[in-house]
Design a protein around this motif. Structure first.
Motif, short mmCIF file in Angstrom:
data_model
loop_
_atom_site.label_atom_id
_atom_site.label_comp_id
_atom_site.label_asym_id
_atom_site.label_seq_id
_atom_site.Cartn_x
_atom_site.Cartn_y
_atom_site.Cartn_z
N VAL A 271 0.85 -1.19 0.00
CA VAL A 271 0.00 0.00 0.00
C VAL A 271 0.89 1.25 0.00
N VAL A 272 0.59 2.18 -0.91
CA VAL A 272 1.33 3.44 -1.00
C VAL A 272 0.32 4.57 -1.12
N LEU A 273 0.43 5.55 -0.25
CA LEU A 273 -0.42 6.73 -0.38
C LEU A 273 0.11 7.62 -1.49
N PRO A 274 -0.72 8.44 -2.12
CA PRO A 274 -0.29 9.24 -3.27
C PRO A 274 0.63 10.39 -2.87
N ASP A 275 1.24 11.03 -3.86
CA ASP A 275 2.02 12.23 -3.63
C ASP A 275 1.12 13.31 -3.02
N TRP A 276 1.67 14.07 -2.10
CA TRP A 276 0.85 15.04 -1.37
C TRP A 276 0.20 16.07 -2.29
N HIS A 277 0.91 16.49 -3.32
CA HIS A 277 0.37 17.53 -4.20
C HIS A 277 -0.79 16.98 -5.03
N ALA A 278 -0.65 15.74 -5.53
CA ALA A 278 -1.73 15.11 -6.29
C ALA A 278 -2.95 14.89 -5.41
N ALA A 279 -2.73 14.50 -4.15
CA ALA A 279 -3.84 14.28 -3.22
C ALA A 279 -4.56 15.60 -2.93
N LEU A 280 -3.79 16.68 -2.79
CA LEU A 280 -4.40 18.00 -2.54
C LEU A 280 -5.31 18.38 -3.68
N LEU A 281 -4.85 18.18 -4.91
CA LEU A 281 -5.68 18.53 -6.07
C LEU A 281 -6.94 17.67 -6.11
N ASP A 282 -6.81 16.38 -5.78
CA ASP A 282 -7.99 15.50 -5.73
C ASP A 282 -8.99 16.02 -4.70
N CYS A 283 -8.48 16.42 -3.55
CA CYS A 283 -9.34 16.94 -2.47
C CYS A 283 -10.05 18.20 -2.94
N LEU A 284 -9.33 19.12 -3.55
CA LEU A 284 -9.89 20.41 -3.94
C LEU A 284 -10.90 20.27 -5.08
N ARG A 285 -10.78 19.19 -5.84
CA ARG A 285 -11.77 18.96 -6.90
C ARG A 285 -13.10 18.51 -6.32
#
Length: 286
Positions: A271-285
């Motif tokens: 299990v690997v969590l995503p890159d923080w910047h990609a996760a932030l963009l997913d959240c903001l969408r």
């Protein structure tokens, strides 16, 4: 499978409910149904519900307030997890519990490994470490997942505070010498669902794991990324000024290095969590 989740209205619990909905019978309890400062009530609820998995997503997270409310912090972050671990063990079911980078003092120059010696700087970190130790002492099947810098579109967190302040002010001073990995609560929930799936497939690797998004930045770097998103949406945003922690004193000291090495999670669980910047963009969408 029946899953009991504590902290129903919290950031991680909300995302867990969304993620696990349809894959299990999810029973999420908030303060109204479960007072985690009442050990007897915890025992009654767990024994009544007979879950096949307990996820403790509840915590006392007011880092500065904990300095003046140590009893409350320890009740929720130390005593309650120990009771949940005892009841989980009595039922023969696993406990998943979330902990924090604040169990470390931040003096290490590189990312922290799971077996590095904890040395919390304040009451919050001390109470979370005591919770880890209480769970480990019980000896049942458990996952202690240390994460960092959690945010979401709900509750009180850095993302929502920055979104508001960036649009209210002309200039905003943000700490730039604390380094870590911002971790979206949605990423935590999705990775937790993967762990549950691996467990059901027979993965036996219980224990303590580091569990944050990939990459690293400072609070100033995170604020800059939030500002960039506002700019892309044509919204106003303040000019950001980096400052040292010494220029923004708080009742509870913060670790300067909150980076967590998550390689053991990948090796044992895949299990690997995503890159923080990609996760932030997913959240903001949204």
């Amino acid at each position: 499978m029946r899953i009991l989740i504590t902290g129903r209205h919290g950031q991680v619990a909300r995302e867990l409910q969304l993620t696990l909905d349809g894959t299990a019978e999810v029973i999420a309890l908030g303060r109204e149904q479960l007072d985690l400062s009442d050990s007897a009530q915890i025992r009654r609820q767990v024994r009544s519900l007979c879950p096949e998995l307990i996820i403790n997503a509840a915590a006392y997270t007011a880092v500065d307030q904990a300095e003046s409310e140590p009893e409350q912090a320890f009740a929720l972050n130390a005593t309650a997890p120990g009771v949940l671990a005892e009841e989980a063990a009595a039922l023969g079911v696993p406990l998943i519990h979330y902990s924090t980078d604040y169990v470390f003092d931040g003096s290490k120059p590189s990312p922290y490994q799971e077996d590095d010696a904890p040395n919390p700087l304040g009451v919050y970190g001390q109470s979370k470490l005591a919770g880890e130790q209480a769970i480990q002492a019980v000896g049942g099947a458990h996952l202690i997942l240390r994460t960092s810098w959690v945010y979401s579109l709900h509750g009180r967190n850095f993302l929502l505070t920055m979104q508001r302040l960036l649009q209210e002010r002309e200039e905003l001073r943000v700490v730039d010498d604390q380094i870590g990995a911002p971790t979206w609560a949605g990423s935590i929930a999705q990775a937790t669902a993967q762990l549950i799936e691996r467990w059901q497939q027979g993965n036996p690797h219980w224990g303590t794991y580091h569990f944050s998004c990939q990459g690293e930045t400072s609070w100033f770097g995170l604020a800059s990324a939030i500002a960039e998103r506002l700019k892309a949406e044509g919204k106003p945003y303040a000019r950001l000024v980096p400052i040292p922690s010494s220029a923004y004193p708080t009742p509870a000291p913060r670790p300067l290095n909150s980076r967590l090495a998550c390689t053991r999670l990948q090796a044992d669980w895949g299990v690997v969590l995503p890159d923080w910047h990609a996760a932030l963009l997913d959240c903001l969408r949204g």
